[in-house]
Scaffold this active site. Sequence first.
Site, PDB file in Angstrom:
ATOM      1  N   THR A 146       0.974  -1.147  -0.118  1.00  0.00           N
ATOM      2  CA  THR A 146       0.205   0.032   0.080  1.00  0.00           C
ATOM      3  C   THR A 146       0.957   1.223   0.035  1.00  0.00           C
ATOM      4  O   THR A 146       0.572   2.359  -0.380  1.00  0.00           O
ATOM      5  CB  THR A 146      -1.093  -0.100   1.345  1.00  0.00           C
ATOM      6  OG1 THR A 146      -0.211  -0.275   2.394  1.00  0.00           O
ATOM      7  CG2 THR A 146      -1.988  -0.901   1.230  1.00  0.00           C
ATOM      8  N   ARG A 154      -4.207  11.354   2.548  1.00  0.00           N
ATOM      9  CA  ARG A 154      -4.218  12.206   3.645  1.00  0.00           C
ATOM     10  C   ARG A 154      -3.864  13.518   3.197  1.00  0.00           C
ATOM     11  O   ARG A 154      -4.397  14.551   3.336  1.00  0.00           O
ATOM     12  CB  ARG A 154      -3.139  11.713   4.797  1.00  0.00           C
ATOM     13  CG  ARG A 154      -3.943  10.440   5.283  1.00  0.00           C
ATOM     14  CD  ARG A 154      -2.976   9.810   6.144  1.00  0.00           C
ATOM     15  NE  ARG A 154      -3.389   8.756   7.023  1.00  0.00           N
ATOM     16  CZ  ARG A 154      -2.688   7.663   7.480  1.00  0.00           C
ATOM     17  NH1 ARG A 154      -1.422   7.655   7.351  1.00  0.00           N
ATOM     18  NH2 ARG A 154      -3.500   6.896   8.276  1.00  0.00           N
ATOM     19  N   HIS A 178       6.965   4.603   3.645  1.00  0.00           N
ATOM     20  CA  HIS A 178       5.694   4.857   4.381  1.00  0.00           C
ATOM     21  C   HIS A 178       5.959   5.032   6.043  1.00  0.00           C
ATOM     22  O   HIS A 178       5.937   3.944   6.591  1.00  0.00           O
ATOM     23  CB  HIS A 178       4.694   3.601   4.217  1.00  0.00           C
ATOM     24  CG  HIS A 178       3.267   4.053   5.023  1.00  0.00           C
ATOM     25  ND1 HIS A 178       2.569   5.123   5.226  1.00  0.00           N
ATOM     26  CD2 HIS A 178       2.804   2.889   5.967  1.00  0.00           C
ATOM     27  CE1 HIS A 178       1.478   4.844   6.009  1.00  0.00           C
ATOM     28  NE2 HIS A 178       1.774   3.705   6.494  1.00  0.00           N
TER      29      HIS A 178
END
Length: 318
Positions: A146, A154, A178
């Site tokens: 992901t 966001r 991430h």
Amino acid sequence: MKAKSRKVAIIGSGMVGSSCAYSMINQSICDEIMMVDRTYDRALAQAMDLSHCMEFTHTRTKVYAGTYVDCGDMNVIIIAAGANPKPGQTRLDLLDEAAIITKEIVTPIIKSGFDGIFVIAANPVDIVSYMVWKISGFPRHKVIGTGTSIDSSRLKTLLSDVFSIDPRSVNGYAMGEHGESQFVAWSHVTIGGKPILHILAQHRERFQNLDLVDIAKKTKDAGWEIFTRKGSTHFGIGSALAFITRSILNDDHKIIAVSAVLDGEYGQSNVCIGVPAIISSEGIQEIVELQLNEEESYLFNTSCDIIRDNINGLTVYH
């Protein structure tokens, strides 16, 4: 002639896995969802609960519990099982535990005969995705983390509040890890097709209080802001998993910021990191190479070094 069923297995029946299943059911993304968990009763309970949604949805999705042995005919396997951070930890602090869990999951899945596409959300997602790639022996296009998909969402949400527009009218990406070393590629952020840097230059007084450094920090810290208040983040990442899976099953060719194994792109190799990529029925159809400016290139390379240093300390996939 009956069409071939689109089957998805979700490994991990906790908040992220169940939120992903719920999102897919309500969007009619697939025909079957198999819930798998270390505790079979938990997977069964989630499958039962989710199956009771069908009266209230447009189409019927078959939801049931299964095991790794049943993964052989799945089109997509979503890995949502992993370690949870404790207060004060970063995602990288989960690495040792995540490595053990990943090997325990991937090895029996491969033995089942699975030959589809992996989609991974377990943290630290860039390194876990790399481990899945190595342990599975799959070509790199069939392993998708992901990555910064949720961070990019966001970012768009934060900018939509500033400019009073729909988040989907914002185009741009958070890139890199991430985690703590991620960054926003501001040189490629546009609003309605217009570069945000041009907008700010033309309307200095109107947006004089807009601090891009602060927006980038809020983007990076958003997950922790949620986690410290309620103990988990699951709706956003669950929807990101569903979004990626939909692009695979529908052959949508959407461009999404995912964690991908690089092989020369951006001048980097043998590392898995968040970059925009075209997602199709083949998995990662193509990695989109943005022309980063000097500062962004430095931040990207730094993020790659951090991830690679952690990967080099692993032995679990050998």
